[in-house]
Design a protein around this motif. Structure first.
Motif, PDB file in Angstrom:
ATOM      1  N   LEU A 140       0.858  -1.358   0.037  1.00  0.00           N
ATOM      2  CA  LEU A 140       0.035  -0.076  -0.074  1.00  0.00           C
ATOM      3  C   LEU A 140       0.767   1.286   0.096  1.00  0.00           C
ATOM      4  O   LEU A 140       0.634   2.123   0.941  1.00  0.00           O
ATOM      5  N   GLN A 141       1.583   1.391  -0.978  1.00  0.00           N
ATOM      6  CA  GLN A 141       2.740   2.420  -0.997  1.00  0.00           C
ATOM      7  C   GLN A 141       2.587   3.535  -2.170  1.00  0.00           C
ATOM      8  O   GLN A 141       3.339   4.459  -2.123  1.00  0.00           O
ATOM      9  N   ASP A 142       1.640   3.335  -2.988  1.00  0.00           N
ATOM     10  CA  ASP A 142       1.753   4.105  -4.293  1.00  0.00           C
ATOM     11  C   ASP A 142       0.574   5.257  -4.436  1.00  0.00           C
ATOM     12  O   ASP A 142       0.379   5.597  -5.262  1.00  0.00           O
ATOM     13  N   ARG A 143       0.179   5.538  -3.145  1.00  0.00           N
ATOM     14  CA  ARG A 143      -0.894   6.483  -3.207  1.00  0.00           C
ATOM     15  C   ARG A 143      -0.326   7.885  -3.411  1.00  0.00           C
ATOM     16  O   ARG A 143      -0.919   8.894  -3.899  1.00  0.00           O
ATOM     17  N   GLY A 144       0.830   8.055  -2.765  1.00  0.00           N
ATOM     18  CA  GLY A 144       1.435   9.531  -3.218  1.00  0.00           C
ATOM     19  C   GLY A 144       0.795  10.709  -2.699  1.00  0.00           C
ATOM     20  O   GLY A 144       1.266  11.887  -3.443  1.00  0.00           O
ATOM     21  N   PHE A 145      -0.289  10.907  -2.094  1.00  0.00           N
ATOM     22  CA  PHE A 145      -0.894  12.060  -1.758  1.00  0.00           C
ATOM     23  C   PHE A 145      -0.227  12.605  -0.372  1.00  0.00           C
ATOM     24  O   PHE A 145       0.542  11.873   0.424  1.00  0.00           O
ATOM     25  N   GLY A 146      -0.747  14.068  -0.160  1.00  0.00           N
ATOM     26  CA  GLY A 146      -0.177  14.474   0.963  1.00  0.00           C
ATOM     27  C   GLY A 146      -0.837  14.408   2.517  1.00  0.00           C
ATOM     28  O   GLY A 146      -2.182  14.361   2.061  1.00  0.00           O
ATOM     29  N   ILE A 147      -0.146  14.207   3.240  1.00  0.00           N
ATOM     30  CA  ILE A 147      -0.787  14.178   4.861  1.00  0.00           C
ATOM     31  C   ILE A 147      -0.120  15.277   5.564  1.00  0.00           C
ATOM     32  O   ILE A 147       1.185  15.126   5.560  1.00  0.00           O
ATOM     33  N   VAL A 148      -0.781  15.991   6.202  1.00  0.00           N
ATOM     34  CA  VAL A 148      -0.345  16.926   7.176  1.00  0.00           C
ATOM     35  C   VAL A 148      -0.656  16.753   8.593  1.00  0.00           C
ATOM     36  O   VAL A 148      -1.792  16.139   8.812  1.00  0.00           O
ATOM     37  N   MET A 149       0.304  16.907   9.459  1.00  0.00           N
ATOM     38  CA  MET A 149      -0.028  16.571  10.794  1.00  0.00           C
ATOM     39  C   MET A 149       0.700  17.700  11.741  1.00  0.00           C
ATOM     40  O   MET A 149       1.739  18.174  11.291  1.00  0.00           O
ATOM     41  N   PRO A 150       0.282  17.518  13.137  1.00  0.00           N
ATOM     42  CA  PRO A 150       1.022  18.691  13.785  1.00  0.00           C
ATOM     43  C   PRO A 150       2.497  18.363  13.967  1.00  0.00           C
ATOM     44  O   PRO A 150       2.937  16.972  14.486  1.00  0.00           O
ATOM     45  N   PRO A 151       3.402  19.282  14.290  1.00  0.00           N
ATOM     46  CA  PRO A 151       4.690  18.820  14.595  1.00  0.00           C
ATOM     47  C   PRO A 151       5.044  18.222  15.893  1.00  0.00           C
ATOM     48  O   PRO A 151       5.700  17.317  16.041  1.00  0.00           O
ATOM     49  N   PRO A 152       4.184  18.364  16.887  1.00  0.00           N
ATOM     50  CA  PRO A 152       4.293  17.678  18.280  1.00  0.00           C
ATOM     51  C   PRO A 152       4.099  16.296  18.253  1.00  0.00           C
ATOM     52  O   PRO A 152       4.675  15.366  18.728  1.00  0.00           O
ATOM     53  N   LEU A 153       3.041  16.103  17.449  1.00  0.00           N
ATOM     54  CA  LEU A 153       2.415  14.553  17.231  1.00  0.00           C
ATOM     55  C   LEU A 153       3.699  13.819  16.414  1.00  0.00           C
ATOM     56  O   LEU A 153       4.066  12.691  16.924  1.00  0.00           O
ATOM     57  N   HIS A 154       4.153  14.384  15.201  1.00  0.00           N
ATOM     58  CA  HIS A 154       5.293  13.881  14.595  1.00  0.00           C
ATOM     59  C   HIS A 154       6.299  13.270  15.647  1.00  0.00           C
ATOM     60  O   HIS A 154       7.038  12.229  15.488  1.00  0.00           O
ATOM     61  N   ARG A 155       6.858  14.380  16.494  1.00  0.00           N
ATOM     62  CA  ARG A 155       7.960  14.025  17.428  1.00  0.00           C
ATOM     63  C   ARG A 155       7.539  12.962  18.203  1.00  0.00           C
ATOM     64  O   ARG A 155       8.447  11.972  18.284  1.00  0.00           O
ATOM     65  N   GLU A 156       6.393  13.164  18.657  1.00  0.00           N
ATOM     66  CA  GLU A 156       5.984  12.053  19.702  1.00  0.00           C
ATOM     67  C   GLU A 156       6.009  10.637  19.088  1.00  0.00           C
ATOM     68  O   GLU A 156       6.670   9.834  19.617  1.00  0.00           O
ATOM     69  N   LEU A 157       5.568  10.687  17.906  1.00  0.00           N
ATOM     70  CA  LEU A 157       5.714   9.146  17.186  1.00  0.00           C
ATOM     71  C   LEU A 157       7.040   8.901  16.820  1.00  0.00           C
ATOM     72  O   LEU A 157       7.104   7.401  17.168  1.00  0.00           O
ATOM     73  N   VAL A 158       7.701   9.594  16.623  1.00  0.00           N
ATOM     74  CA  VAL A 158       9.295   9.151  16.222  1.00  0.00           C
ATOM     75  C   VAL A 158       9.840   8.758  17.676  1.00  0.00           C
ATOM     76  O   VAL A 158      10.560   7.807  17.765  1.00  0.00           O
ATOM     77  N   GLY A 159       9.688   9.656  18.766  1.00  0.00           N
ATOM     78  CA  GLY A 159      10.255   9.425  20.048  1.00  0.00           C
ATOM     79  C   GLY A 159       9.597   7.711  20.448  1.00  0.00           C
ATOM     80  O   GLY A 159      10.417   7.223  21.188  1.00  0.00           O
ATOM     81  N   ARG A 160       8.427   7.635  20.146  1.00  0.00           N
ATOM     82  CA  ARG A 160       7.763   6.417  20.857  1.00  0.00           C
ATOM     83  C   ARG A 160       8.037   5.084  19.818  1.00  0.00           C
ATOM     84  O   ARG A 160       7.499   3.813  20.101  1.00  0.00           O
ATOM     85  N   GLY A 161       8.667   5.316  18.631  1.00  0.00           N
ATOM     86  CA  GLY A 161       9.015   4.312  17.878  1.00  0.00           C
ATOM     87  C   GLY A 161       7.889   3.887  16.794  1.00  0.00           C
ATOM     88  O   GLY A 161       7.948   2.758  16.378  1.00  0.00           O
ATOM     89  N   TYR A 162       6.942   4.844  16.727  1.00  0.00           N
ATOM     90  CA  TYR A 162       5.952   4.638  15.633  1.00  0.00           C
ATOM     91  C   TYR A 162       6.557   5.052  14.185  1.00  0.00           C
ATOM     92  O   TYR A 162       6.084   4.126  13.294  1.00  0.00           O
ATOM     93  N   LEU A 163       7.276   5.948  14.273  1.00  0.00           N
ATOM     94  CA  LEU A 163       7.700   6.402  12.895  1.00  0.00           C
ATOM     95  C   LEU A 163       9.000   6.605  13.064  1.00  0.00           C
ATOM     96  O   LEU A 163       9.829   6.651  13.917  1.00  0.00           O
ATOM     97  N   GLU A 164      10.071   6.120  11.849  1.00  0.00           N
ATOM     98  CA  GLU A 164      11.247   6.337  11.634  1.00  0.00           C
ATOM     99  C   GLU A 164      11.789   7.587  11.817  1.00  0.00           C
ATOM    100  O   GLU A 164      11.152   8.428  11.147  1.00  0.00           O
TER     101      GLU A 164
END
Ligand code: FAD
Length: 399
Positions: free
Chosen positions: A40-64
């Protein structure tokens, strides 16, 4: 030693992979059933998220940590100069966002959920309960039993029907056209690209608006994408065409030609799109997002109109909540009750806000040409009506 909690997840997209990471982090054994047999990786659309959520997800190992993003901190409101074809800037607002590429986001979540059993090409045909209250997932290959089932099967969720029989999405009455264009194809638009390198843009017109922002490109031939491989992503909301056409492209180009400043109309008219799509806008919210052993996550639980830029955000917050309630316990039933309390309320707030945003920005658009900074700020304060939302950091904390 007590046996690990068994969680079955229906749907292996953003909500499903995030729930899989959540379950694993809470010590459960997770199986994901994904209907699609392809990556499921070819949709190529944009997804916007809040920067604090992005940092939290990286910090907790959800996102690389290495997942490419294209952060900007400002929102610029534009419209067409009355009586002309040039661009007029109405207002600028502080609006820190982290734009991502849908495909990269999915791939990163999928990698973080690496240890789970991820079954591709396995549509779930039914979910039931056995005499002991355990959930039973059925596929063409047979039945399996779980302590918890997460319905993450998207906007047309069939799992939702188990918690809210007969509940149907409510159409907004207008569509959204989406596209993504490689920057290399936009060399004739240096001014617009310069603006987009530092801001995301809302372009107002009578009866609708367009959103424009840059997102990272996908890696090519295994090599990571660089700043020149970024894509310009857009979403245009406006009145639907009188007749439905097989190819929606010509209508949105006409809309842009009629209402946009010339440079932005040319961008939408550009032939070199990486992806295009047109969807009717609709929303829906379950009255309660969980009833043990079943819980809903992402679009399956609720869909807000995309003006809130929050569907994937909500799916990720659903997962963070799931991890927390499972760890807190003390029982699975108590954990799912707390999940339902928190996530149903959050989803309902987004649906309401999405409706107000749609009314203000599509159904009853203001006289953009007559507005300046103060009018835009006051108008949007009215639309928010006290609701906190990350796109309006100026009005509220980013949450
Ligand atoms: C124009 C537009 C702009 C948007 N912009 C943003 C944004 O900026 N920020 C943001 O946060 N969100 C945004 N969104 C919303 C976001 O794209 C969605 O909310 C999010 O992708 C939903 O993810 P999901 O995993 O819940 O559902 P989906 O991605 O729809 O996944 C559902 C999965 O379930 C699988 N499935 C279905 N039925 C079965 C079955 N029976 N068995 C097994 N598998 C099954 C499907 O194959 C699919 O993979 C936008 C949406 C639109 C339309």
């Amino acid at each position: 030693m007590a046996a690990a909690l068994r969680i079955g997840v229906i749907g292996g997209s953003i909500a499903g992979c995030a729930a899989a990471v959540a379950g694993t982090r809470a010590g459960a054994e997770v199986t994901v059933y994904e209907r699609s047999g392809a990556e499921l990786q070819d949709r190529g659309f944009g997804i916007v998220m809040p920067p604090p959520l992005h940092r939290e997800l990286v910090g907790r190992g959800y996102l690389e940590a290495g997942m490419e993003t294209a952060p900007v901190a400002t929102r610029v409101w534009l419209t067409r100069e009355p009586g002309g074809r040039s661009t007029r800037e109405l207002a600028r607002q502080t609006s820190p966002v982290t734009p991502c590429n849908w495909g990269l986001l999915w791939r990163s979540l999928r990698a973080s959920a690496g240890a789970v059993r991820y079954l591709r090409g396995q549509p779930v045909t039914s979910v039931g309960e056995d005499r002991d209250g355990r959930a039973v997932i059925t596929t063409a290959r047979g039945e399996e039993r779980y302590d918890v089932v997460v319905g993450a099967d998207g906007h047309a969720s069939r799992t939702r029907q188990l918690l809210a029989p007969g509940l149907l999405p409510e159409p907004a009455g207008y569509p959204v056209w989406r596209g993504a264009i490689p920057l290399s194809a936009l060399a004739e638009h240096p001014r617009e690209l310069e603006l987009l390198r530092g801001a995301w843009v809302t372009l107002g017109f009578p009866g609708g608006h367009g959103i424009f922002y840059l997102i990272p490109g996908a890696p090519r031939d295994g090599a990571p994408a660089g700043p020149d491989d970024r894509l310009l992503a857009y979403a245009v909301y406006g009145r639907p065409p009188a007749t439905r056409a097989a190819d929606p492209g010509p209508y949105v180009r006409e809309l842009a030609q009629e209402h946009f400043p010339a440079a932005w109309a040319q961008i939408v008219a550009h032939g070199t799109h990486r992806t295009t799509a047109c969807h009717p806008v609709a929303d829906v919210q379950v009255p309660r997002a969980a009833r043990a052993p079943l819980l809903l996550a992402g679009d399956a639980a609720g869909v807000s109109r995309p003006h809130t830029a929050s569907g994937a955000v909500k799916a990720l917050q659903d997962a963070l909540c799931l991890e927390r309630v499972l760890l807190e316990g003390p029982t699975v039933a108590a954990a799912l009750e707390r999940y339902a309390d928190e996530r149903t309320a959050a989803g309902a707030r987004l649906v309401e806000l999405g409706r107000r945003m749609g009314r203000a920005q599509v159904e009853e658009t203001p006289d953009w040409a007559a507005m300046g900074q103060d009018e835009v700020d006051a108008w949007f304060r009215g639309v928010l009506a006290g609701t906190r939302h990350y796109l309006y950091a100026q009005e509220a904390r980013a949450d």
